[in-house]
Write a protein that holds these residues in place. Structure first.
Motif, PDB file in Angstrom:
ATOM      1  N   VAL A   1       0.839  -1.202   0.000  1.00 33.27           N
ATOM      2  CA  VAL A   1       0.000   0.000   0.000  1.00 33.27           C
ATOM      3  C   VAL A   1       0.874   1.252   0.000  1.00 33.27           C
ATOM      4  N   GLY A   2       1.935   1.242   0.802  1.00 30.83           N
ATOM      5  CA  GLY A   2       2.840   2.387   0.847  1.00 30.83           C
ATOM      6  C   GLY A   2       3.487   2.666  -0.496  1.00 30.83           C
ATOM      7  N   LYS A   3       3.929   1.624  -1.174  1.00 34.80           N
ATOM      8  CA  LYS A   3       4.553   1.795  -2.497  1.00 34.80           C
ATOM      9  C   LYS A   3       3.520   2.269  -3.512  1.00 34.80           C
ATOM     10  N   ALA A   4       2.316   1.725  -3.457  1.00 30.41           N
ATOM     11  CA  ALA A   4       1.263   2.147  -4.390  1.00 30.41           C
ATOM     12  C   ALA A   4       0.912   3.622  -4.175  1.00 30.41           C
ATOM     13  N   MET A   5       0.857   4.046  -2.923  1.00 31.77           N
ATOM     14  CA  MET A   5       0.574   5.456  -2.649  1.00 31.77           C
ATOM     15  C   MET A   5       1.722   6.346  -3.108  1.00 31.77           C
ATOM     16  N   SER A   6       2.950   5.863  -2.969  1.00 30.51           N
ATOM     17  CA  SER A   6       4.110   6.629  -3.421  1.00 30.51           C
ATOM     18  C   SER A   6       4.075   6.819  -4.932  1.00 30.51           C
ATOM     19  N   VAL A   7       3.720   5.754  -5.633  1.00 27.31           N
ATOM     20  CA  VAL A   7       3.615   5.837  -7.095  1.00 27.31           C
ATOM     21  C   VAL A   7       2.462   6.760  -7.500  1.00 27.31           C
ATOM     22  N   ALA A   8       1.408   6.795  -6.680  1.00 26.08           N
ATOM     23  CA  ALA A   8       0.248   7.633  -6.975  1.00 26.08           C
ATOM     24  C   ALA A   8       0.499   9.113  -6.681  1.00 26.08           C
ATOM     25  N   GLY A   9       1.656   9.420  -6.103  1.00 27.95           N
ATOM     26  CA  GLY A   9       1.992  10.820  -5.888  1.00 27.95           C
ATOM     27  C   GLY A   9       1.983  11.269  -4.443  1.00 27.95           C
ATOM     28  N   PHE A  10       1.784  10.341  -3.506  1.00 28.24           N
ATOM     29  CA  PHE A  10       1.760  10.695  -2.096  1.00 28.24           C
ATOM     30  C   PHE A  10       3.109  10.473  -1.415  1.00 28.24           C
ATOM     31  N   GLY A  11       4.120  10.107  -2.189  1.00 30.45           N
ATOM     32  CA  GLY A  11       5.457   9.882  -1.642  1.00 30.45           C
ATOM     33  C   GLY A  11       6.327  11.115  -1.776  1.00 30.45           C
ATOM     34  N   LYS A  12       7.619  10.927  -1.557  1.00 29.09           N
ATOM     35  CA  LYS A  12       8.558  12.039  -1.641  1.00 29.09           C
ATOM     36  C   LYS A  12       8.723  12.460  -3.092  1.00 29.09           C
ATOM     37  N   LYS A  13       8.671  13.747  -3.306  1.00 30.98           N
ATOM     38  CA  LYS A  13       8.853  14.290  -4.653  1.00 30.98           C
ATOM     39  C   LYS A  13      10.342  14.259  -4.991  1.00 30.98           C
ATOM     40  N   PRO A  14      10.687  13.888  -6.208  1.00 28.95           N
ATOM     41  CA  PRO A  14      12.112  13.856  -6.583  1.00 28.95           C
ATOM     42  C   PRO A  14      12.705  15.258  -6.574  1.00 28.95           C
ATOM     43  N   HIS A  15      13.903  15.357  -6.053  1.00 32.15           N
ATOM     44  CA  HIS A  15      14.610  16.633  -6.001  1.00 32.15           C
ATOM     45  C   HIS A  15      15.404  16.803  -7.291  1.00 32.15           C
ATOM     46  N   VAL A  16      15.036  17.794  -8.064  1.00 32.23           N
ATOM     47  CA  VAL A  16      15.704  18.037  -9.340  1.00 32.23           C
ATOM     48  C   VAL A  16      16.669  19.200  -9.156  1.00 32.23           C
ATOM     49  N   THR A  17      17.937  18.945  -9.397  1.00 31.65           N
ATOM     50  CA  THR A  17      18.929  20.010  -9.304  1.00 31.65           C
ATOM     51  C   THR A  17      19.175  20.575 -10.695  1.00 31.65           C
ATOM     52  N   PRO A  18      19.281  21.873 -10.801  1.00 31.83           N
ATOM     53  CA  PRO A  18      19.523  22.448 -12.121  1.00 31.83           C
ATOM     54  C   PRO A  18      20.929  22.110 -12.603  1.00 31.83           C
ATOM     55  N   ALA A  19      21.026  21.855 -13.887  1.00 28.58           N
ATOM     56  CA  ALA A  19      22.324  21.537 -14.476  1.00 28.58           C
ATOM     57  C   ALA A  19      23.154  22.811 -14.591  1.00 28.58           C
ATOM     58  N   VAL A  20      24.404  22.733 -14.164  1.00 29.75           N
ATOM     59  CA  VAL A  20      25.299  23.876 -14.222  1.00 29.75           C
ATOM     60  C   VAL A  20      26.450  23.510 -15.146  1.00 29.75           C
ATOM     61  N   SER A  21      26.657  24.338 -16.124  1.00 33.76           N
ATOM     62  CA  SER A  21      27.748  24.098 -17.051  1.00 33.76           C
ATOM     63  C   SER A  21      29.060  24.521 -16.404  1.00 33.76           C
ATOM     64  N   THR A  22      30.084  23.706 -16.526  1.00 38.83           N
ATOM     65  CA  THR A  22      31.380  24.037 -15.929  1.00 38.83           C
ATOM     66  C   THR A  22      32.083  25.145 -16.703  1.00 38.83           C
ATOM     67  N   ALA A  23      31.676  25.392 -17.943  1.00 41.89           N
ATOM     68  CA  ALA A  23      32.322  26.427 -18.752  1.00 41.89           C
ATOM     69  C   ALA A  23      31.955  27.833 -18.264  1.00 41.89           C
ATOM     70  N   THR A  24      30.824  27.991 -17.612  1.00 41.01           N
ATOM     71  CA  THR A  24      30.402  29.319 -17.182  1.00 41.01           C
ATOM     72  C   THR A  24      30.870  29.663 -15.771  1.00 41.01           C
ATOM     73  N   LYS A  25      31.497  28.723 -15.081  1.00 46.86           N
ATOM     74  CA  LYS A  25      31.971  29.002 -13.734  1.00 46.86           C
ATOM     75  C   LYS A  25      33.207  29.896 -13.781  1.00 46.86           C
ATOM     76  N   THR A  26      33.285  30.779 -12.826  1.00 46.53           N
ATOM     77  CA  THR A  26      34.471  31.625 -12.724  1.00 46.53           C
ATOM     78  C   THR A  26      35.361  31.084 -11.624  1.00 46.53           C
ATOM     79  N   PRO A  27      36.669  31.124 -11.827  1.00 44.52           N
ATOM     80  CA  PRO A  27      37.572  30.586 -10.793  1.00 44.52           C
ATOM     81  C   PRO A  27      37.511  31.452  -9.537  1.00 44.52           C
ATOM     82  N   VAL A  28      37.649  30.814  -8.409  1.00 48.00           N
ATOM     83  CA  VAL A  28      37.626  31.503  -7.130  1.00 48.00           C
ATOM     84  C   VAL A  28      39.051  31.529  -6.585  1.00 48.00           C
ATOM     85  N   ALA A  29      39.487  32.676  -6.139  1.00 49.32           N
ATOM     86  CA  ALA A  29      40.829  32.781  -5.586  1.00 49.32           C
ATOM     87  C   ALA A  29      40.892  32.073  -4.245  1.00 49.32           C
TER      88      ALA A  29
END
Length: 84
Positions: free
Chosen positions: A51-79
């Protein structure tokens, strides 16, 4: 664990509650000597994760954490703060 909100969902609470009730019924049935009620309690406890898994699949579980993609080319070096 508190940082990831592990288990703080409706699906998790429902699944654990059903398991708990099933084990409570089975435990009381062992004291009362009722083998049929022990089996019923264990079946209810086994239904809890389903039942817990079925409810999770139905949207009552933890929402996936989506991190934004960061391009390494746009980063500036830090001293480092150390003079060279």
């Amino acid at each position: 664990m508190s940082g990831s909100a592990h288990g703080h969902t409706t699906a998790a609470w429902t699944g654990v509650s059903i398991c708990f009730l099933g084990f409570m019924v089975a435990g009381v049935a062992m004291v009362v000597p009722s083998p049929v009620l022990v089996v019923v309690g264990l079946v209810v406890a086994a239904v809890g994760p389903i039942v817990g898994k079925a409810m999770s699949v139905a949207g009552f579980g933890k929402k996936p954490h989506v991190t934004p993609a960061v391009s390494t080319a746009t980063k500036t070096p830090v001293a480092s703060g150390v003079a060279s």
